[in-house]
Enzyme design. Structure first.
Site, PDB file in Angstrom:
ATOM      1  N   ARG A 123      56.041  -6.274 -23.104  1.00  0.00           N
ATOM      2  CA  ARG A 123      56.530  -5.168 -22.250  1.00  0.00           C
ATOM      3  C   ARG A 123      57.273  -4.095 -23.045  1.00  0.00           C
ATOM      4  NH1 ARG A 123      57.828  -9.476 -18.917  1.00  0.00           N
ATOM      5  NH2 ARG A 123      56.299  -9.760 -17.261  1.00  0.00           N
ATOM      6  N   LYS A 145      52.980  10.630 -25.560  1.00  0.00           N
ATOM      7  CA  LYS A 145      51.724  10.122 -25.000  1.00  0.00           C
ATOM      8  C   LYS A 145      51.075   9.143 -25.970  1.00  0.00           C
ATOM      9  CE  LYS A 145      50.472  14.166 -22.261  1.00  0.00           C
ATOM     10  NZ  LYS A 145      49.569  15.316 -22.211  1.00  0.00           N
ATOM     11  N   GLU A 187      47.061  24.528 -34.096  1.00  0.00           N
ATOM     12  CA  GLU A 187      48.055  24.209 -33.050  1.00  0.00           C
ATOM     13  C   GLU A 187      49.409  24.857 -33.389  1.00  0.00           C
ATOM     14  OE1 GLU A 187      47.341  22.395 -30.231  1.00  0.00           O
ATOM     15  OE2 GLU A 187      45.470  21.369 -30.764  1.00  0.00           O
ATOM     16  N   LYS A 229      57.695  22.764 -29.183  1.00  0.00           N
ATOM     17  CA  LYS A 229      57.041  21.842 -28.247  1.00  0.00           C
ATOM     18  C   LYS A 229      58.079  21.134 -27.379  1.00  0.00           C
ATOM     19  CE  LYS A 229      53.472  18.598 -27.348  1.00  0.00           C
ATOM     20  NZ  LYS A 229      52.711  17.441 -27.783  1.00  0.00           N
ATOM     21  N   GLU A 239      61.092  23.942 -14.799  1.00  0.00           N
ATOM     22  CA  GLU A 239      60.145  24.997 -14.458  1.00  0.00           C
ATOM     23  C   GLU A 239      58.762  24.355 -14.407  1.00  0.00           C
ATOM     24  OE1 GLU A 239      59.163  29.046 -16.769  1.00  0.00           O
ATOM     25  OE2 GLU A 239      61.131  28.205 -17.137  1.00  0.00           O
ATOM     26  N   ARG A 243      54.566  23.303 -19.072  1.00  0.00           N
ATOM     27  CA  ARG A 243      53.845  22.505 -20.054  1.00  0.00           C
ATOM     28  C   ARG A 243      52.389  22.952 -20.197  1.00  0.00           C
ATOM     29  NH1 ARG A 243      55.112  16.276 -21.143  1.00  0.00           N
ATOM     30  NH2 ARG A 243      53.674  16.030 -22.846  1.00  0.00           N
ATOM     31  N   ASN A 247      48.190  24.411 -23.265  1.00  0.00           N
ATOM     32  CA  ASN A 247      46.727  24.383 -23.196  1.00  0.00           C
ATOM     33  C   ASN A 247      46.080  25.693 -23.618  1.00  0.00           C
ATOM     34  OD1 ASN A 247      46.251  21.766 -22.395  1.00  0.00           O
ATOM     35  ND2 ASN A 247      46.662  22.248 -20.248  1.00  0.00           N
ATOM     36  N   HIS A 250      42.606  25.964 -25.086  1.00  0.00           N
ATOM     37  CA  HIS A 250      41.967  24.667 -24.860  1.00  0.00           C
ATOM     38  C   HIS A 250      40.887  24.680 -23.778  1.00  0.00           C
ATOM     39  CE1 HIS A 250      45.032  23.233 -27.555  1.00  0.00           C
ATOM     40  NE2 HIS A 250      44.601  21.985 -27.472  1.00  0.00           N
ATOM     41  N   HIS A 254      37.949  22.976 -25.459  1.00  0.00           N
ATOM     42  CA  HIS A 254      37.334  21.703 -25.048  1.00  0.00           C
ATOM     43  C   HIS A 254      35.846  21.871 -24.773  1.00  0.00           C
ATOM     44  CE1 HIS A 254      41.459  19.945 -23.757  1.00  0.00           C
ATOM     45  NE2 HIS A 254      41.112  19.504 -24.967  1.00  0.00           N
ATOM     46  N   HIS A 266      38.948  19.294 -33.579  1.00  0.00           N
ATOM     47  CA  HIS A 266      39.648  19.794 -32.392  1.00  0.00           C
ATOM     48  C   HIS A 266      40.365  21.121 -32.684  1.00  0.00           C
ATOM     49  CE1 HIS A 266      42.053  19.841 -28.746  1.00  0.00           C
ATOM     50  NE2 HIS A 266      43.133  19.948 -29.488  1.00  0.00           N
TER      51      HIS A 266
END
Ligand code: ADP
Ligand code: ZN
Length: 360
Positions: A123, A145, A187, A229, A239, A243, A247, A250, A254, A266
């Site tokens: 866990r 993430k 990026e 970031k 706000e 986030r 993108n 992107h 993508h 990428h």
């Protein structure tokens, strides 16, 4: 002087530090300071292991830290549950417990894999990131993430899991293949374009130092990116939706990535995507031609692609719609209103999108 940035995680009111260093020497010290040097499993890929894996293991051992090394085959293909299972096996074999630490030594792929294993074993055990690719240093080390691909879907199984600390040694970028380095810079440029005019100017002025991998320039660049970031991610709490500006480039990116069957990196697709988004914004009179060209020229300065030849714009448009269907919402674009400023909009026609692929 110790350079350090603290990333605050709003939900939990906790924060973790990111260290910006030029070697690995201080890693054992900061692990001990945080009391997470009990037992360590380093997870790394087959490219990075011979360069830094053994070296880091020896360094930790010489400081009295019980250390093990797990190496998986480099590449996105390893980002699956089989690799996670192999890590669990190692954890059991070496009797890791909740006082133990998993270190991700590598690029984004390594961070995703090791982070997911750390978040689920017992866990959740301590997790430390030692990013070695530019993309991982500027992008994956903030946001929390982690996850793996499953049945052809990218990052479909995963969670949010914050590291105990991030230790960035900018000199690892010296062995990163140039193409990967430049793709990571896409990026970086994105962060300047969406949020920070002065940083955009810095990138214009310091290109030579950055391309020559001067440690001072790299430390400033990586730190500034983590700051931008973190600001965007943290402000998003107040706000809602901010986030989404991450993108930028992107929506096109993508679609280009899949239209080209993932033959481009990428970051390269994001570079083309940003140029197209700026062209679109120029067509819609949101920015001037000079601003559009400034972005294109900055991308070129860093040897990044700014256009795509031999691909049918209709095909890319179809790909965008397919993506949209998957997300079950409208086609959203992040478009600049100047350098350092963007907005989110759905007010874009098919004609305007196709138009942005035309020359000039
Ligand atoms: P990302 O671009 O998301 O960080 P990867 O983790 O796949 O993706 O890293 C990109 C490639 O660069 C991989 O092949 C990886 O093994 C390699 N790599 C990462 N860091 C270094 C480094 N410092 N030196 C040499 N190769 C590296
Ligand atoms: Zn991206």
């Amino acid at each position: 002087m110790v350079e350090q940035l603290n990333i605050l995680i709003e939900e939990s009111k906790k924060s973790y530090p990111i260290y910006f260093e030029e070697d690995f020497m201080r890693l054992p010290i900061v692990l001990k300071e945080k009391k997470i040097a009990n037992k360590v499993l380093i997870v790394t890929d087959s490219n990075i292991s011979p360069i830094y894996g053994e070296q880091l293991k020896e360094l930790l051992e010489s400081c009295g830290v019980e250390t093990y090394l797990f190496v998986f085959k480099a590449g996105e293909k390893s980002k699956n549950l089989d690799t996670i299972e192999s890590i669990y096996e190692q954890c059991l074999k070496h009797r890791l417990d909740r006082t133990s630490t998993l270190i991700a030594l590598g690029g984004g792929v390594t961070g995703d894999i090791a982070g997911f294993a750390a978040s689920t074993f017992m866990r959740g055990i301590h997790f430390v990131q030692v990013p070695t690719s530019l993309l991982a240093q500027v992008d994956s080390s903030v946001g929390g993430k982690v996850g793996v691909d499953y049945c052809g879907s990218k990052n479909i199984i995963g969670s949010f899991y914050q590291p105990e600390l991030v230790y960035t040694n900018v000199n690892t970028l010296k062995t990163l293949p140039e193409r990967e380095f430049l793709a990571g810079l896409a990026e970086v440029i994105k962060h300047g374009m969406i949020f920070d005019y002065d940083f955009f100017v810095y990138l214009e002025e310091k290109a030579q130092d950055i391309l020559e991998l001067k440690a001072d320039a790299l430390k400033y660049l990586v730190k500034k990116n983590c700051c931008i970031k973190a600001q965007v991610v943290q402000q998003d709490e107040k706000e809602q939706g901010l986030r989404a500006i991450l993108n930028f480039g992107h929506t096109f990116g993508h679609a280009i990535e899949s239209s080209m069957n993932f033959s481009l990196l990428h970051g390269e697709c994001v570079a083309i995507g940003m140029a197209l988004a700026c062209k679109l914004a120029y067509t819609k009179k949101m920015i001037t031609y000079e601003e559009f060209m400034r972005l294109v020229n900055l991308l070129k300065l860093y040897k990044l692609p700014t256009e795509i030849k031999g691909v049918d714009p209709d095909k890319i448009y179809e790909e965008m719609l397919r993506d949209k269907k998957q997300m079950n919402n409208k086609l959203k674009f992040i478009l600049p209103t100047g350098i350092g400023k963007v907005i989110q909009t759905t007010d874009v026609t098919k004609e305007e999108i196709i138009e942005s692929f035309k020359d000039g």
